[in-house]
Design a protein around this motif. Structure first.
Motif: not given
Lengths: 272, 64
Positions: A70-90
């Motif tokens: 995640v070194a090239r991520h915008t700072p602060g992004v990783h800790s937020k996206v790591k908490k997210a849960v996303i469902g993909i249908a198909g």
């Protein structure tokens, strides 16, 4: 002052520069990334800076790998996206591309659902390989995703998604992404989510066939919980196929609006 | 009425089904938002239209 060096906070002299820290902690590294951006020239550091040093060609330890990923991520992004849960249908052309982008960004948990197996005509736009032919898409994709980012959780389900099982399949997710091929299935899943699962965000898709202008594909906000991506016009039909280029543009519109929702760019979200 | 951001005469349209028929949209491929509420397709023929209605009609096309 304190700076983060390859994911560890270090207390350093307040006059420290990037190259001084490199010499001290990662002398033989080739790449220096400061706050998400690679830097070639020496530079004075400031408190709370995040630096990552990478030695090319070297496979890092598992402990180090996640911070380097995640070194090239915008700072602060990783800790937020790591908490997210996303469902993909198909998990066809849209779903496989969406899942890969979200895994690369580091979304903490993906719930992937599809009933079908990989067949040769899928390979023109879906992110599978010849070796995957005959495997269930959920199994083939899980393997691909964990090869990209082993630090995310994948919940895979081989199931035909129907109006009567959507709620149980996606009960734990923050955002549902509709990535079907069939327009009747798209409409029925969308209506069900919007009427019976109103706490969830829904990102649906319509219109990405052919090789029309890329810029016709858009992300449109219908209401505070519902977005639609595509050109809303060009359908897959006899004489008009689906191509990797436009399908992946639409898929990444969908993945990006999901990230914007998680990062609070589209209003409030409670992701615990 | 306002349909997808544009004004439209209600004329003799009675319910949602008649509107979708006029717009040549198949009922099983659509999401309809009427005055900010999503309407299930089982209710299209019994949901009456008013002059003041604001509708958003999302007609899905295949591909994915």
């Amino acid at each position: 002052m304190n700076i983060k060096v390859n994911e560890n906070w270090e207390c350093v002299d307040k006059e420290s520069t990037l190259f001084y820290i490199k010499e001290k902690y990662h002398k033989d590294s080739d790449v220096c990334i400061l706050n998400g951006y690679p830097i070639n020239d020496d530079k004075k550091l400031k408190d709370k800076d995040e630096v990552v040093f990478i030695k090319k060609g070297q496979i890092p330890t598992m402990d180090e790998l996640e911070s380097l990923l995640v070194a090239r991520h915008t700072p602060g992004v990783h800790s937020k996206v790591k908490k997210a849960v996303i469902g993909i249908a198909g998990l066809g052309g849209l779903g496989s591309n969406i899942a890969i982008s979200l895994a690369r960004v580091g979304v903490g948990k993906l719930v992937i659902v599809d009933f079908d197996v990989v067949e040769p005509s899928n390979l023109n736009r879906q992110q599978y390989f010849i070796k995957d032919i005959g495997k269930y898409k959920v199994h083939a994709l899980k393997e691909i995703l964990l090869n990209i980012n082993p630090f995310i959780e994948i919940e895979e389900k081989v199931e035909l998604i129907r109006e009567d099982n959507i709620q149980s399949l996606f009960k734990d997710v923050d955002i549902i992404i509709e990535a079907f091929d069939n327009p009747i299935s798209k409409a029925s899943l969308s209506t069900k989510v919007l009427t019976s699962m109103r706490e969830k965000y829904l990102i649906a898709s319509s219109g990405m066939a052919g090789y029309y202008d890329s810029n016709l594909i858009k992300t449109r906000k219908i209401n505070s919980k519902f977005y639609i991506c595509g050109d809303e016009e060009n359908e897959a039909k006899e004489g008009q196929g689906l191509m990797a280029t436009r399908v992946s543009i639409c898929a990444n519109h969908m993945a990006n609006i999901a990230i914007r929702i998680i990062l609070g760019e589209e209003g409030e979200i409670d992701n615990g | 009425m306002i349909v997808n951001g544009k004004e439209m005469e209600k004329d003799n349209l009675t319910n949602l089904s008649s509107l979708l028929e006029k717009l040549n949209i198949k009922e099983d491929r659509v999401v309809v938002e009427l005055n900010k509420n999503i309407i299930d397709k089982s209710q299209f023929s019994t949901t009456n239209l008013e002059h003041s209605d604001i509708l958003e009609i999302i007609a899905f096309v295949g591909g994915g």
